[in-house]
Design a protein around this motif. Sequence first.
Motif, PDB file in Angstrom:
ATOM      1  N   VAL A  63      75.983  11.170  82.462  1.00 42.09           N
ATOM      2  CA  VAL A  63      75.736   9.549  82.599  1.00 42.09           C
ATOM      3  C   VAL A  63      74.650   9.266  83.579  1.00 42.09           C
ATOM      4  O   VAL A  63      73.981   8.398  83.353  1.00 42.09           O
ATOM      5  CB  VAL A  63      77.147   9.094  83.517  1.00 42.09           C
ATOM      6  CG1 VAL A  63      76.946   7.405  83.659  1.00 42.09           C
ATOM      7  CG2 VAL A  63      78.289   9.317  82.378  1.00 42.09           C
ATOM      8  N   ARG A 182      71.988  -1.781  82.428  1.00 43.67           N
ATOM      9  CA  ARG A 182      72.087  -0.516  83.529  1.00 43.67           C
ATOM     10  C   ARG A 182      71.214  -1.006  84.528  1.00 43.67           C
ATOM     11  O   ARG A 182      71.240  -1.127  85.788  1.00 43.67           O
ATOM     12  CB  ARG A 182      71.844   0.959  83.259  1.00 43.67           C
ATOM     13  CG  ARG A 182      71.626   1.769  84.468  1.00 43.67           C
ATOM     14  CD  ARG A 182      72.050   3.223  84.114  1.00 43.67           C
ATOM     15  NE  ARG A 182      71.084   3.761  83.171  1.00 43.67           N
ATOM     16  CZ  ARG A 182      71.151   4.933  82.662  1.00 43.67           C
ATOM     17  NH1 ARG A 182      71.954   5.811  83.026  1.00 43.67           N
ATOM     18  NH2 ARG A 182      70.103   5.464  81.861  1.00 43.67           N
ATOM     19  N   THR A 234      78.264   2.683  84.206  1.00 42.36           N
ATOM     20  CA  THR A 234      78.521   3.051  83.079  1.00 42.36           C
ATOM     21  C   THR A 234      78.057   1.789  82.136  1.00 42.36           C
ATOM     22  O   THR A 234      79.057   0.754  81.821  1.00 42.36           O
ATOM     23  CB  THR A 234      80.055   3.060  82.816  1.00 42.36           C
ATOM     24  OG1 THR A 234      80.794   1.870  83.302  1.00 42.36           O
ATOM     25  CG2 THR A 234      80.548   4.713  83.423  1.00 42.36           C
TER      26      THR A 234
END
Length: 268
Positions: A63, A182, A234
């Motif tokens: 991630v 993100r 996430t």
Amino acid sequence: MAGRGLDVEGWIAREGALSRVPAAFTGVVDAARARVAKSFDGGRLHSAYLYGSIPRGTAILGVSDLDLLLALRTEPTEADRAAARRIEQVLDQSFPQIDGVGILLFSTRTLLSELERHDLGFFVACLCTPLLGADLADHLPRYRPTPLLARETNGDLSLALPGWRRQAADATTDHHRRALSRLVARRIVRTGFTLIMPRWGGWTSDLSESAEAFGPYYPERAGQMRRAAVVGRTPSPVPGVLHELIDDLGPWLAAEYVTVHGEKAVRP
């Protein structure tokens, strides 16, 4: 007594260290060091640094991304940027432990300049972990969580919003929307934190802690900031997530920031 990211004297402590890199990521870091040294040989490179969750010891397998800053002896060229892109691609393709690689390039002159003293200088001295070469932090001051630091780190959020809107409009795949969500979420959460940083009296780069610190000062926006922190960790491909960040929380935050701290000094 030290606390809230400060040392015992109240200065912001350097937050990362090679000793904190999780074992699962040591091979990635070793490969990054070797690639950078090989690609920027011949005295071009002054020093290289890690930053982000990997040197803080909080990276999540599959991630987290790998973040690097390279300090060059002269201003970066197109050849330098091309070399950095090749390193990004090779590392990202070679290591499933990470999801993306980002390399920042600056000259030592820029990093040590008076204009960047409370932005890029602070970034190197407190948020970057030395990986190669002599540490530029030795030539920079120590920092406290002041309104000046708040203004110069994130007092220009409004400049980013139009570009983000264009990118959101042009994003046609889930991959693009995740990457943008993100980037935007992280910037907004960190701007939200530095908005309240002088009142909170400390420093953190942890997204969840940043959102929780923000909440008591702006309870009407606390839920949005917590959601942004989740997206920063996430990423989401949902268009509505980008809309909330870019068209609601972001503009409000940019306006409130200027009211509280003023605008960041203009860069050429």
